[in-house]
Design a protein around this motif. Structure first.
Motif: not given
Length: 141
Positions: A41-42, A47-50, A33-34, A68-71
């Motif tokens: 990270g601000g 905004k993203t589900s990483s 799941r994400f 990381e910020r990358s999923q």
């Protein structure tokens, strides 16, 4: 899934796949799941589900990764962490985390009476030395 686009070498990718095969971890046994990451990270993080949540159904081991910020990178790291946890469980070793916690617990443990007396004795000797330095008799000329 290929992670090579996200700074993961193909060698590391192959190594992870081999380790998962050796430990008997199948992709079909994983629930993935994400979720939204937390902390620094601000706006990007909000905004993203990483953040990646993995659960290995046969063993019940759960992993959450938001390094990381990358999923995609987090998916790779989560699988690596899961494989490490499985290996520790199978081999019966204390995990690195458990060792770290035990070390902190030992450091915070209350001193024994003898150790405390010895430490206070050394402190007293030290303070006497310092006091003797302060009160040197003045030499009159």
């Amino acid at each position: 899934m290929s992670y090579s686009k996200y700074r993961v070498t193909t060698a590391k990718e192959k190594e992870l796949k081999q380790k998962m095969q050796k430990l008997g971890i199948k992709e079909s046994d994983l629930v993935e799941r994400f979720v939204r990451a937390r902390g620094r990270g601000g706006q990007k993080v909000n905004k993203t589900s990483s953040c990646v949540y993995l659960k290995h159904l046969p063993t019940g081991i759960e992993v959450k990764c938001q390094k990381e910020r990358s999923q995609a990178l987090n998916r790779f790291f989560a699988r690596r962490i899961l494989a490490q946890k499985m290996e520790n469980k199978i081999l019966g070793k204390l995990s690195e985390e458990r060792k770290r916690i035990e070390k902190i617990r030992r450091q915070k443990r209350k001193r024994s009476k003898r150790a405390k007396e010895k430490m206070l004795k050394e402190k007293h000797i030290r303070s006497e030395k310092k006091a003797a330095r302060r009160t040197k008799p003045e030499i009159e000329t």
